[in-house]
Design a protein around this motif. Sequence first.
Motif, mmCIF file in Angstrom:
data_model
loop_
_atom_site.group_PDB
_atom_site.id
_atom_site.type_symbol
_atom_site.label_atom_id
_atom_site.label_comp_id
_atom_site.label_asym_id
_atom_site.label_seq_id
_atom_site.Cartn_x
_atom_site.Cartn_y
_atom_site.Cartn_z
ATOM 1 N N ALA A 134 29.116 -15.019 74.161
ATOM 2 C CA ALA A 134 28.665 -16.368 74.515
ATOM 3 C C ALA A 134 29.511 -16.996 75.606
ATOM 4 O O ALA A 134 28.983 -17.690 76.479
ATOM 5 C CB ALA A 134 28.683 -17.257 73.268
ATOM 6 N N THR A 135 30.816 -16.778 75.581
ATOM 7 C CA THR A 135 31.722 -17.524 76.461
ATOM 8 C C THR A 135 32.477 -16.663 77.463
ATOM 9 O O THR A 135 33.019 -17.196 78.433
ATOM 10 C CB THR A 135 32.762 -18.284 75.618
ATOM 11 N N ILE A 164 27.959 -22.420 70.365
ATOM 12 C CA ILE A 164 26.688 -23.149 70.447
ATOM 13 C C ILE A 164 26.512 -23.918 71.751
ATOM 14 O O ILE A 164 25.425 -24.420 72.024
ATOM 15 C CB ILE A 164 26.547 -24.135 69.262
ATOM 16 N N SER A 165 27.556 -24.000 72.573
ATOM 17 C CA SER A 165 27.455 -24.806 73.795
ATOM 18 C C SER A 165 27.619 -23.993 75.063
ATOM 19 O O SER A 165 27.576 -24.554 76.156
ATOM 20 C CB SER A 165 28.515 -25.920 73.781
ATOM 21 N N LYS A 192 23.944 -18.806 77.376
ATOM 22 C CA LYS A 192 24.586 -17.673 76.727
ATOM 23 C C LYS A 192 24.562 -17.786 75.214
ATOM 24 O O LYS A 192 24.536 -16.784 74.511
ATOM 25 C CB LYS A 192 26.036 -17.557 77.222
ATOM 26 N N SER A 193 24.594 -19.000 74.693
ATOM 27 C CA SER A 193 24.577 -19.143 73.244
ATOM 28 C C SER A 193 23.285 -18.587 72.656
ATOM 29 O O SER A 193 23.294 -18.001 71.570
ATOM 30 C CB SER A 193 24.749 -20.607 72.855
ATOM 31 N N GLU A 194 22.165 -18.734 73.358
ATOM 32 C CA GLU A 194 20.900 -18.200 72.860
ATOM 33 C C GLU A 194 20.941 -16.682 72.819
ATOM 34 O O GLU A 194 20.453 -16.062 71.864
ATOM 35 C CB GLU A 194 19.754 -18.680 73.743
ATOM 36 N N GLN A 195 21.530 -16.064 73.843
ATOM 37 C CA GLN A 195 21.653 -14.616 73.853
ATOM 38 C C GLN A 195 22.546 -14.147 72.713
ATOM 39 O O GLN A 195 22.225 -13.174 72.011
ATOM 40 C CB GLN A 195 22.223 -14.135 75.185
#
Length: 465
Positions: free
Chosen positions: A86-87, A175-176, A184-187
């Motif tokens: 995500a990050t 989540i952000s 990226k959070s959705e992936q």
Amino acid sequence: MTSNDEQILKCRDDKEPVCLLKIDEQSGQAYKLADKSQCSWLEHGKAIDTVKLRQRIEPWLTALFQAEHLALLVGSGFSNAIHWMATGKEPPWTNIQCKFTYYQNEIEAEVKRSAYAAGRGKGNVEDQIRVANELLRGLEILKPGDHEVVGLREDLNRFLTDFAESILKGERGLISAESDKLKKSEQAFTYLVSFLMSFASRTGTRDRLHIFTTNYDRFIEAGADVAGLHLLDRFVGSLAPVFRSSRLDLDMHYNPPGIRGEPRYLEGVARFTKLHGSLDWVDIERNIRRIAVPFGAQDIKPYLDALGLSGAKAIQLMIYPNAAKDRETAAYPYVELFRDFAAAVCRPNSTLVTFGYSFGDEHINRVIEDMLTIPSAHLVVISYSDPLGRIMKTYERLGRHAQITLLIGNHFGDLQSLVDNYLPKPAIDRATFRMVELLKARWVTDYNEPAVDSNILHGEGDGKP
């Protein structure tokens, strides 16, 4: 120890782990057999790509996932993988350190000694909490009420507050996280859901998947919420659930319309156990309660105050090892959690899959060793790396090589690569099974039966239509 170009694979009829070396991913010929390795399915000098590796690995995992009892153990590598996806960064709690006003040198020395004795190389946050707790307990006996004891307790409470807030910060990052073209959070959540459902997609004829984790964060709970996966744990209640020892066999059933008889198991249900406690567990008034801390909250203090009970502090968070004052409460609830772990995996025809677990906890390793004394039990180890060599040392020490599957390396252990290529289909797919049976009936003489994979067997119980 594995390098970035080295992958370790052992599955099916492999007698020894097979070492593969990356050569050229662009051409589709991704890996070759290392000089020191021998196997029956790949010759030296020839290459094998992801498609061929999938044909070997995915049907094997699918068969193992259809064991009568299936358990999943995830360690810190799982949370690291989700947060990194995500990050692009490590979780904020991985590098947190505590500076104590009193006994700093003594605590550091014991952390290093105990970590080295456990084979971890260097101490982690759990070692710091454990050593500080042990020292605090001893000083409370020797010098009750002394200013050094008060100061150490305050330092430990501050450390646990910072640690809890670093976990919340990691949840906020999940989540952000966004980039210019893709959120990226959705992936990350997509792969988190697919990962969980690859294990949880079991029919009612099979025992429930039991998920165990040593992590304090709530990534699994968040993924289960998105997936619609109902997690059964020992907590009972709505506003402030209480940990109960009597609720282990609680389950969910339904009555099919128009059918009389025994109810059937509801799909999309799994059992869930956090072996080392959780960010939102609090030891208060001789009960373990789960408080309603939102995922990724800015601060944990308001939710401790919201309990409406005096004396709720971060030092009472059930982050293992806990800050209880006597042996009875120190063993509870962890004694119940580890009993659940042993009862779930030490059974005939069981499969335990570990992901992101480095085999650094001896209390867990002992249960796994006992599990492998059952000939029909099987262990699947999936890891991004083995930097300290603990996984391979444990593999050699256990000696039950025929009962162990290994997928180690930055290809096999990468969450995205694992979900895309090697895990079974994250669904109970009856239609594909019936299609294959129909094709076999129509073209008995010239139909080439495809390799058995998750599209055929996953979730089908005994494999019959």
